[in-house]
Every structure is written in C-alpha cells, then in structure tokens.
Design a protein around this motif. Structure first.
Motif, mmCIF file in Angstrom:
data_model
loop_
_atom_site.group_PDB
_atom_site.id
_atom_site.type_symbol
_atom_site.label_atom_id
_atom_site.label_comp_id
_atom_site.label_asym_id
_atom_site.label_seq_id
_atom_site.Cartn_x
_atom_site.Cartn_y
_atom_site.Cartn_z
ATOM 1 N N GLY A 123 14.869 5.439 29.712
ATOM 2 C CA GLY A 123 15.233 4.150 29.123
ATOM 3 C C GLY A 123 16.731 3.912 29.049
ATOM 4 O O GLY A 123 17.177 2.917 28.482
ATOM 5 N N ASP A 124 17.521 4.797 29.625
ATOM 6 C CA ASP A 124 18.980 4.707 29.523
ATOM 7 C C ASP A 124 19.532 3.573 30.381
ATOM 8 O O ASP A 124 19.384 3.567 31.596
ATOM 9 C CB ASP A 124 19.614 6.034 29.956
ATOM 10 C CG ASP A 124 21.065 6.161 29.529
ATOM 11 O OD1 ASP A 124 21.706 5.131 29.240
ATOM 12 O OD2 ASP A 124 21.556 7.300 29.492
ATOM 13 N N LEU A 125 20.156 2.602 29.721
ATOM 14 C CA LEU A 125 20.780 1.477 30.416
ATOM 15 C C LEU A 125 22.251 1.732 30.717
ATOM 16 O O LEU A 125 22.905 0.926 31.363
ATOM 17 C CB LEU A 125 20.651 0.203 29.574
ATOM 18 C CG LEU A 125 19.226 -0.285 29.358
ATOM 19 C CD1 LEU A 125 19.209 -1.405 28.346
ATOM 20 C CD2 LEU A 125 18.608 -0.725 30.665
ATOM 21 N N GLY A 126 22.771 2.821 30.183
ATOM 22 C CA GLY A 126 24.190 3.111 30.361
ATOM 23 C C GLY A 126 25.029 2.182 29.504
ATOM 24 O O GLY A 126 24.543 1.528 28.583
ATOM 25 N N GLU A 127 26.298 2.130 29.826
ATOM 26 C CA GLU A 127 27.223 1.278 29.083
ATOM 27 C C GLU A 127 27.314 -0.082 29.774
ATOM 28 O O GLU A 127 27.372 -0.149 30.996
ATOM 29 C CB GLU A 127 28.597 1.958 29.035
ATOM 30 C CG GLU A 127 29.500 1.394 27.968
ATOM 31 C CD GLU A 127 30.768 2.222 27.810
ATOM 32 O OE1 GLU A 127 30.707 3.276 27.150
ATOM 33 O OE2 GLU A 127 31.792 1.804 28.357
ATOM 34 N N PHE A 128 27.316 -1.157 28.987
ATOM 35 C CA PHE A 128 27.392 -2.506 29.551
ATOM 36 C C PHE A 128 28.274 -3.377 28.669
ATOM 37 O O PHE A 128 28.506 -3.075 27.499
ATOM 38 C CB PHE A 128 25.999 -3.125 29.707
ATOM 39 C CG PHE A 128 25.144 -3.035 28.480
ATOM 40 C CD1 PHE A 128 25.164 -4.033 27.522
ATOM 41 C CD2 PHE A 128 24.327 -1.931 28.270
ATOM 42 C CE1 PHE A 128 24.393 -3.947 26.381
ATOM 43 C CE2 PHE A 128 23.541 -1.832 27.134
ATOM 44 C CZ PHE A 128 23.581 -2.842 26.193
#
Length: 92
Positions: free
Chosen positions: A48-53
């Motif tokens: 579920g990791d979207l990272g940094e945005f």
C-alpha cells in the motif's frame, strides 16, 4: 504548512470492507499485510506504499486527509476510485 506527505493506503470497493480493515488494524494487524491481501490498487503489491507525494497531486478528498489528518492512524476516505484506508506516515 506541509508540502509533501508519505502515506500507505488500501483501496476497496465497499465501505463495510474498509471499516472491517480498520477494525483489524486496531486489533494489531499489519497495514502492509492487509494491503497486499485486499487492496485493488497496484500499490497493494508494495504493502500500500504510495511513497512521498506533493500537496495537490492526489484527488482532493485523499489529499485533504493526507495533509490535515492525524498521522500514523488509519483514516477512511471516499473518492471516485472507491473507499481508502489511509495511514499517513509523515509530512515535510
């Protein structure tokens, strides 16, 4: 004001399922494990990791919770894609 956020999320079609996932998380289930099992988003494979945005990069309802909601707790968010269980890891 935070300019970036790092979040995990689980995308499902029904509110009932999203609420059940939140209950499982509160009982100690691992977010990444549930994301791999239930999420309809390709990010589910990465726990579920979207990272940094950046602020404004996500749909408005999702963006709002990521930049104003409490960090490290699961939130329920409805968007045009479905129901999201969102956990904001940090903001910068």
């Amino acid at each position: 004001m935070a300019r970036t956020a790092h979040a995990l999320h689980i995308l499902v079609k029904h509110k009932d399922q999203a609420e059940d996932i939140i209950k499982q998380l509160k009982k100690g289930a691992k977010f990444q494990t549930l994301a791999r099992k239930y999420s309809n988003c390709p990010s589910g494979k990465k726990g579920g990791d979207l990272g940094e945005f950046k602020k404004g990069q996500m749909v408005p309802q999702f963006d709002k919770i990521c930049f104003t909601g409490e960090t490290l707790v699961p939130h329920l968010v409805k968007t045009k894609f479905g129901w999201h269980v969102v956990k904001v890891l940090y903001r910068t």
